[in-house]
Design a protein around this motif. Structure first.
Motif, PDB file in Angstrom:
ATOM      1  N   GLY A 167       0.829  -1.210   0.000  1.00 54.10           N
ATOM      2  CA  GLY A 167       0.000   0.000   0.000  1.00 54.10           C
ATOM      3  C   GLY A 167       0.857   1.250   0.000  1.00 54.10           C
ATOM      4  O   GLY A 167       0.577   2.217  -0.719  1.00 54.10           O
ATOM      5  N   LEU A 168       1.931   1.241   0.785  1.00 48.66           N
ATOM      6  CA  LEU A 168       2.823   2.405   0.828  1.00 48.66           C
ATOM      7  C   LEU A 168       3.655   2.514  -0.448  1.00 48.66           C
ATOM      8  O   LEU A 168       3.960   3.626  -0.890  1.00 48.66           O
ATOM      9  N   LEU A 169       3.989   1.376  -1.040  1.00 48.73           N
ATOM     10  CA  LEU A 169       4.689   1.409  -2.322  1.00 48.73           C
ATOM     11  C   LEU A 169       3.802   2.048  -3.392  1.00 48.73           C
ATOM     12  O   LEU A 169       4.269   2.869  -4.202  1.00 48.73           O
ATOM     13  N   ALA A 170       2.517   1.696  -3.383  1.00 47.74           N
ATOM     14  CA  ALA A 170       1.574   2.300  -4.338  1.00 47.74           C
ATOM     15  C   ALA A 170       1.490   3.809  -4.128  1.00 47.74           C
ATOM     16  O   ALA A 170       1.438   4.577  -5.100  1.00 47.74           O
ATOM     17  N   MET A 171       1.504   4.251  -2.852  1.00 47.10           N
ATOM     18  CA  MET A 171       1.470   5.692  -2.580  1.00 47.10           C
ATOM     19  C   MET A 171       2.742   6.374  -3.059  1.00 47.10           C
ATOM     20  O   MET A 171       2.711   7.500  -3.554  1.00 47.10           O
ATOM     21  N   THR A 172       3.870   5.694  -2.917  1.00 51.61           N
ATOM     22  CA  THR A 172       5.137   6.248  -3.402  1.00 51.61           C
ATOM     23  C   THR A 172       5.064   6.505  -4.904  1.00 51.61           C
ATOM     24  O   THR A 172       5.453   7.571  -5.396  1.00 51.61           O
ATOM     25  N   LEU A 173       4.532   5.531  -5.637  1.00 52.92           N
ATOM     26  CA  LEU A 173       4.398   5.678  -7.089  1.00 52.92           C
ATOM     27  C   LEU A 173       3.391   6.776  -7.430  1.00 52.92           C
ATOM     28  O   LEU A 173       3.591   7.544  -8.381  1.00 52.92           O
ATOM     29  N   ALA A 174       2.301   6.861  -6.652  1.00 52.17           N
ATOM     30  CA  ALA A 174       1.283   7.879  -6.905  1.00 52.17           C
ATOM     31  C   ALA A 174       1.850   9.282  -6.679  1.00 52.17           C
ATOM     32  O   ALA A 174       1.597  10.205  -7.463  1.00 52.17           O
ATOM     33  N   VAL A 175       2.624   9.455  -5.608  1.00 51.42           N
ATOM     34  CA  VAL A 175       3.218  10.759  -5.327  1.00 51.42           C
ATOM     35  C   VAL A 175       4.253  11.115  -6.398  1.00 51.42           C
ATOM     36  O   VAL A 175       4.333  12.275  -6.844  1.00 51.42           O
ATOM     37  N   LYS A 176       5.023  10.130  -6.829  1.00 57.09           N
ATOM     38  CA  LYS A 176       5.998  10.373  -7.893  1.00 57.09           C
ATOM     39  C   LYS A 176       5.295  10.824  -9.176  1.00 57.09           C
ATOM     40  O   LYS A 176       5.733  11.778  -9.842  1.00 57.09           O
ATOM     41  N   TYR A 177       4.183  10.177  -9.500  1.00 58.36           N
ATOM     42  CA  TYR A 177       3.412  10.557 -10.687  1.00 58.36           C
ATOM     43  C   TYR A 177       2.842  11.968 -10.531  1.00 58.36           C
ATOM     44  O   TYR A 177       2.890  12.783 -11.461  1.00 58.36           O
ATOM     45  N   ALA A 178       2.305  12.264  -9.338  1.00 55.11           N
ATOM     46  CA  ALA A 178       1.726  13.579  -9.083  1.00 55.11           C
ATOM     47  C   ALA A 178       2.783  14.678  -9.202  1.00 55.11           C
ATOM     48  O   ALA A 178       2.515  15.760  -9.736  1.00 55.11           O
ATOM     49  N   CYS A 179       3.983  14.398  -8.714  1.00 54.93           N
ATOM     50  CA  CYS A 179       5.068  15.384  -8.819  1.00 54.93           C
ATOM     51  C   CYS A 179       5.413  15.653 -10.284  1.00 54.93           C
ATOM     52  O   CYS A 179       5.686  16.804 -10.668  1.00 54.93           O
ATOM     53  N   ALA A 180       5.394  14.599 -11.093  1.00 51.94           N
ATOM     54  CA  ALA A 180       5.695  14.760 -12.519  1.00 51.94           C
ATOM     55  C   ALA A 180       4.613  15.559 -13.229  1.00 51.94           C
ATOM     56  O   ALA A 180       4.893  16.343 -14.147  1.00 51.94           O
ATOM     57  N   GLN A 181       3.364  15.385 -12.789  1.00 53.39           N
ATOM     58  CA  GLN A 181       2.246  16.056 -13.446  1.00 53.39           C
ATOM     59  C   GLN A 181       2.038  17.485 -12.948  1.00 53.39           C
ATOM     60  O   GLN A 181       1.698  18.378 -13.727  1.00 53.39           O
ATOM     61  N   PHE A 182       2.210  17.701 -11.627  1.00 52.42           N
ATOM     62  CA  PHE A 182       1.820  18.983 -11.025  1.00 52.42           C
ATOM     63  C   PHE A 182       2.972  19.742 -10.384  1.00 52.42           C
ATOM     64  O   PHE A 182       2.739  20.811  -9.813  1.00 52.42           O
TER      65      PHE A 182
END
Length: 406
Positions: free
Chosen positions: A239-254
């Motif tokens: 679950g935390l690994l998924a959040m890590t990937l989500a935050v990384k994606y969000a940083c790239a987008q926003f």
């Protein structure tokens, strides 16, 4: 003059858990999934609404009109004031969402374990908490609260832990052990507020001292978990690994700056509020800790204190988690929305054994951090001592051997 024999005496409660439960109407133990979902949906909608309002902050105060009206410096000050307001309320809203995940971990959100674990896993992963791993250790905390030998967190340091000799208080140079300046004390308190929860999860800081050095919540083979719980720990990590990937994606987008402003700082405030709430629940000069046969579940449950935490904001955004925590320790599966009514029945039954404080919470935090320093190495009923070795309460019948200067 300070004399141990002059301190007010404390006698542990005599009742069984069943006797206490019988004093509370049965309907207050009923879990209503739909009602719990309504609170969750409300919080999610509030988070989105505040997030949308936050998206206008830079546009509004960076506009030519705002700078002409307020001057460039005034507009910049107003912009950061608006962000501070955003972080305050979004931090409270996120904390309320975390509290619902905590309810799920106890099985108080719904009578369905699947519903509880699904909702709790998603919520806590979103807020960087390993849901199943923390659920396991938190359950052990509730099962052993205020036991010096078995509690999981906020276990007091003892006199020997700090290297303080067993001498008359006036013969001890207390500044050698607690001579920190107020500025340094404030720094250490802030460190606790923002880093204590990650430190507990990663390094067992403030946890049970008998555990091995590298105890943590992420190792499936940790002493915290049974072999049959290994897959739950792995799931929490995923679950935390998924959040890590989500935050990384969000940083790239926003951009990382926007992710920090909209999500990162509110999350940091979740850590602050959660630690502040739990620390003040379990740390007070009037609350006992127990060793050996003096401990039982209901005595441990009563060794917590309800607090008027941020007034209406604590009640609305934080779902009464601080206002009605004592009843939660007695009956963790009771939904939070029954806490206010159930507490009235509890108070009526256990009387003076119910602890409540309406002291302003930031003042209480400072006082508890300074006055709750250690407990004695000996004895079965213990109270915190301050930076001069003084307690404010003693077990009934206990005779003090030490006469110290105030």
């Amino acid at each position: 003059m300070y004399r141990e024999d002059d301190l007010p005496e404390f006698t542990p409660m005599p009742w069984t858990l069943q006797e206490i439960r019988n004093a509370i109407p049965a309907h207050l133990f009923v879990r209503d999934t739909k009602r719990g979902l309504k609170f969750l949906i409300r919080d999610i909608l509030l988070a989105f609404l505040v997030g949308i309002l936050g998206s206008y902050i830079d546009k509004t105060f960076g506009s030519p009109a705002a700078q002409a009206m307020l001057t460039p410096l005034g507009a910049e000050c107003a912009r950061w004031a608006a962000w501070a307001l955003y972080w305050w309320f979004q931090g409270l809203i996120f904390t309320g969402i975390w509290v619902i995940g905590h309810e799920c971990g106890h099985g108080a959100f719904s009578s369905s374990r699947l519903v509880c674990d699904t909702v709790g896993f998603v919520i806590h992963s979103f807020l960087w908490t390993p849901y199943f791993s923390w659920k396991i250790s938190h359950h052990r905390h509730h099962s052993n609260h205020a036991s010096m030998e078995r509690d999981e967190v906020y276990v007091p340091k003892t006199r020997s832990d700090l290297g303080i000799p067993l001498q008359k208080n006036e013969d001890i140079d207390w500044d050698e052990y607690f001579g920190d300046t107020p500025v340094y004390t404030l720094f250490m308190l802030l460190r606790q507020q923002f880093l204590a929860f990650p430190a507990y999860l990663l390094f067992n800081v403030s946890g049970q001292k008998k555990y091995p050095k590298w105890t943590n919540h992420f190792d499936p083979n940790s002493i915290l978990f049974r072999k049959d719980q290994r897959n739950q720990v792995i799931m929490s990590n995923l679950g935390l690994l998924a959040m890590t990937l989500a935050v990384k994606y969000a940083c790239a987008q926003f951009t990382a700056a926007n992710v920090i402003k909209f999500y990162g700082i509110p999350w940091l405030l979740v850590t602050h509020w959660f630690i502040m709430i739990t620390y003040l629940h379990h740390t007070d000069v009037l609350l006992p800790h127990y060793r050996g046969k003096e401990w039982n579940f209901q005595r441990g449950a009563a060794a917590t204190v309800d607090r008027n935490f941020l007034g209406w904001q604590g009640r609305f955004f934080l779902h009464d988690v601080a206002h009605y925590h004592v009843i939660h320790h007695f009956f963790p599966k009771m939904p939070f929305y029954h806490g206010p009514e159930a507490t009235q029945y509890l108070k009526r039954f256990i009387g003076d054994h119910y602890a409540y404080s309406d002291k302003p919470v930031f003042k209480a935090l400072w006082e508890s951090y300074n006055n709750c320093q250690f407990v004695e190495d000996e004895g079965e009923i213990l109270f915190y001592r301050d930076k001069r070795g003084r307690a404010v309460r003693r077990p009934a019948q206990a005779k003090a051997d030490i006469l110290v200067a105030s």
